[in-house]
Scaffold this motif. Structure first.
Motif, PDB file in Angstrom:
ATOM      1  N   ALA A  82       0.875  -1.171   0.000  1.00 56.87           N
ATOM      2  CA  ALA A  82       0.000   0.000   0.000  1.00 56.87           C
ATOM      3  C   ALA A  82       0.910   1.216   0.000  1.00 56.87           C
ATOM      4  O   ALA A  82       1.733   1.389   0.907  1.00 56.87           O
ATOM      5  CB  ALA A  82      -0.894  -0.011   1.227  1.00 56.87           C
TER       6      ALA A  82
ATOM      7  N   PRO B 273      -5.186   1.368  -4.016  1.00 58.13           N
ATOM      8  CA  PRO B 273      -5.046   1.129  -2.577  1.00 58.13           C
ATOM      9  C   PRO B 273      -3.958   0.108  -2.220  1.00 58.13           C
ATOM     10  O   PRO B 273      -3.252   0.271  -1.239  1.00 58.13           O
ATOM     11  CB  PRO B 273      -6.413   0.596  -2.155  1.00 58.13           C
ATOM     12  CG  PRO B 273      -7.347   1.016  -3.222  1.00 58.13           C
ATOM     13  CD  PRO B 273      -6.542   1.147  -4.486  1.00 58.13           C
ATOM     14  N   ARG B 274      -3.839  -0.951  -3.024  1.00 55.53           N
ATOM     15  CA  ARG B 274      -2.807  -1.976  -2.825  1.00 55.53           C
ATOM     16  C   ARG B 274      -2.391  -2.490  -4.184  1.00 55.53           C
ATOM     17  O   ARG B 274      -3.206  -2.602  -5.085  1.00 55.53           O
ATOM     18  CB  ARG B 274      -3.356  -3.163  -2.029  1.00 55.53           C
ATOM     19  CG  ARG B 274      -3.260  -3.039  -0.572  1.00 55.53           C
ATOM     20  CD  ARG B 274      -3.604  -4.354   0.080  1.00 55.53           C
ATOM     21  NE  ARG B 274      -4.959  -4.763  -0.282  1.00 55.53           N
ATOM     22  CZ  ARG B 274      -5.800  -5.349   0.531  1.00 55.53           C
ATOM     23  NH1 ARG B 274      -5.447  -5.638   1.741  1.00 55.53           N
ATOM     24  NH2 ARG B 274      -6.993  -5.686   0.125  1.00 55.53           N
TER      25      ARG B 274
END
Length: 79
Positions: free
Chosen positions: A7, A16-17
């Motif tokens: 992340a 986000p990731r």
């Protein structure tokens, strides 16, 4: 299978990731092994204005069997 996600800091304005590594291993019942991953700067960089940019800040690295089962996490700071 072990998957490794990162992340990125909010300033990177990225997803986000992101998946930064994975490895498929076969173990006997109740066996264990240690896996080592190398994550390079390019894996953590974002394409911006025609170049790859590594954003300073805190990166959270997650590991687990899948993106829905991340049982380990560590924070790494890049300055």
């Amino acid at each position: 299978m072990l998957q490794l996600y990162a992340a990125l800091p909010a300033g990177a304005q990225a997803e986000p990731r992101r998946l930064v590594g994975f490895r498929k291993v076969t173990l006997a019942p109740r066996a264990s092994t240690r896996l080592t991953f190398s994550v390079g700067a390019r894996d953590l960089s974002v394409w911006n204005a025609g170049a790859w940019k590594l954003t300073p800040g805190s990166y959270t690295v997650h590991a687990g069997r899948s993106s829905r089962s991340l049982s380990v996490q560590r924070v790494v700071t890049i300055s």
